[in-house]
Design a protein around this motif. Structure first.
Motif, short mmCIF file in Angstrom:
data_model
loop_
_atom_site.label_atom_id
_atom_site.label_comp_id
_atom_site.label_asym_id
_atom_site.label_seq_id
_atom_site.Cartn_x
_atom_site.Cartn_y
_atom_site.Cartn_z
N GLY A 45 2.61 3.02 -7.61
CA GLY A 45 3.01 2.24 -6.44
C GLY A 45 4.52 2.13 -6.35
N THR B 67 -8.80 2.21 -5.97
CA THR B 67 -8.09 1.32 -5.05
C THR B 67 -8.88 0.06 -4.75
N ASP B 68 -10.16 0.05 -5.06
CA ASP B 68 -11.02 -1.11 -4.80
C ASP B 68 -10.59 -2.29 -5.65
N PRO C 220 0.83 -1.22 0.00
CA PRO C 220 0.00 0.00 0.00
C PRO C 220 0.85 1.26 0.00
N LYS D 212 -10.60 -2.70 -9.78
CA LYS D 212 -9.34 -2.88 -10.51
C LYS D 212 -9.38 -4.15 -11.36
N PRO E 67 -1.22 -0.86 -6.12
CA PRO E 67 -2.19 -0.50 -5.08
C PRO E 67 -3.14 0.62 -5.48
N VAL E 68 -2.69 1.48 -6.39
CA VAL E 68 -3.51 2.62 -6.84
C VAL E 68 -3.46 2.68 -8.36
N MET F 124 -2.26 7.28 1.10
CA MET F 124 -3.23 7.95 0.26
C MET F 124 -3.02 9.46 0.26
#
Length: 212
Positions: free
Chosen positions: A189, A69-70, A38, A74, A117-118, A41
């Motif tokens: 990430g 991010t879910d 992670p 994704k 992660p993003v 944020m």
């Protein structure tokens, strides 16, 4: 920094600042193997805030940054992107293009869309029920994306600019209205421990800087 009597930085200070920044950006590389670790944020939010300071036509700021991010979203994004990419690599891409990207080693597999992660999906905002007609949209959004990449690299994160073609599926995946048009997808990430990058050489300054 020293500065002159007016408080402005000296020419020497400015050169050092510019050189330090250029050296830092010269170390930037696009990454395709991401760690699932992670990321804070707040770093993403501050990078988007920096991107949103970019100049834009008539100051209409025609951009939207959707931070995904879910895990399920994704997954959907990856599946839809890979479906388009399979078709692109198999039928739509020219042989010239395939030869140009061969050194990079890409294909239709896009696991980074699920592993990173993003994922930031950038949209152009065109005229709609709640948005005015914008001007110089692609130029404005392109500058903002450049600032975003720079801000994320400066914070210590890796990025990749991904442009599946066509991209309209992103409106459904990200729940965005039709007046918002997908511009690009950016996984963000940390590089995976096994991450590698192509041995690319950037053009020397005399080749890109012309004095008149």
């Amino acid at each position: 920094m020293t500065g002159d009597r007016s408080g402005s930085p000296t020419a020497g200070d400015m050169v050092r600042l510019a050189r330090t920044f250029a050296d830092r950006m010269a170390a930037r590389r696009s990454i395709r193997q991401f760690s699932s670790r992670p990321v804070p944020m707040e770093v993403i939010e501050e990078a988007v805030r920096a991107a949103a300071t970019a100049p834009s036509g008539a100051n209409l700021q025609p951009w939207r940054f959707v931070v995904v991010t879910d895990a399920e979203r994704k997954r959907r994004l990856r599946e839809a992107a890979e479906a388009e990419e399979r078709e692109f690599y198999a039928r739509r891409a020219s042989q010239e293009w395939l030869e140009a990207i061969a050194p990079i080693g890409t294909d239709w597999h896009k696991p980074f869309l699920e592993v990173a992660p993003v994922v930031i999906v950038v949209f152009e905002v065109h005229q709609g029920p709640r948005s005015p007609k914008p001007y110089y949209v692609k130029e404005s959004v392109g500058i903002a994306v450049g600032v975003l990449i720079t801000a994320l690299h400066h914070a210590g994160l890796a990025t990749l600019t991904h442009t599946p073609s066509p991209m309209r599926f992103l409106n459904e995946v990200c729940d965005r209205p039709p007046e918002e048009r997908p511009y690009l997808v950016m996984p963000v990430g940390y590089p995976a421990p096994e991450a590698t990058v192509p041995d690319l050489v950037r053009k020397p300054l005399p080749e890109v800087l012309i004095r008149r």
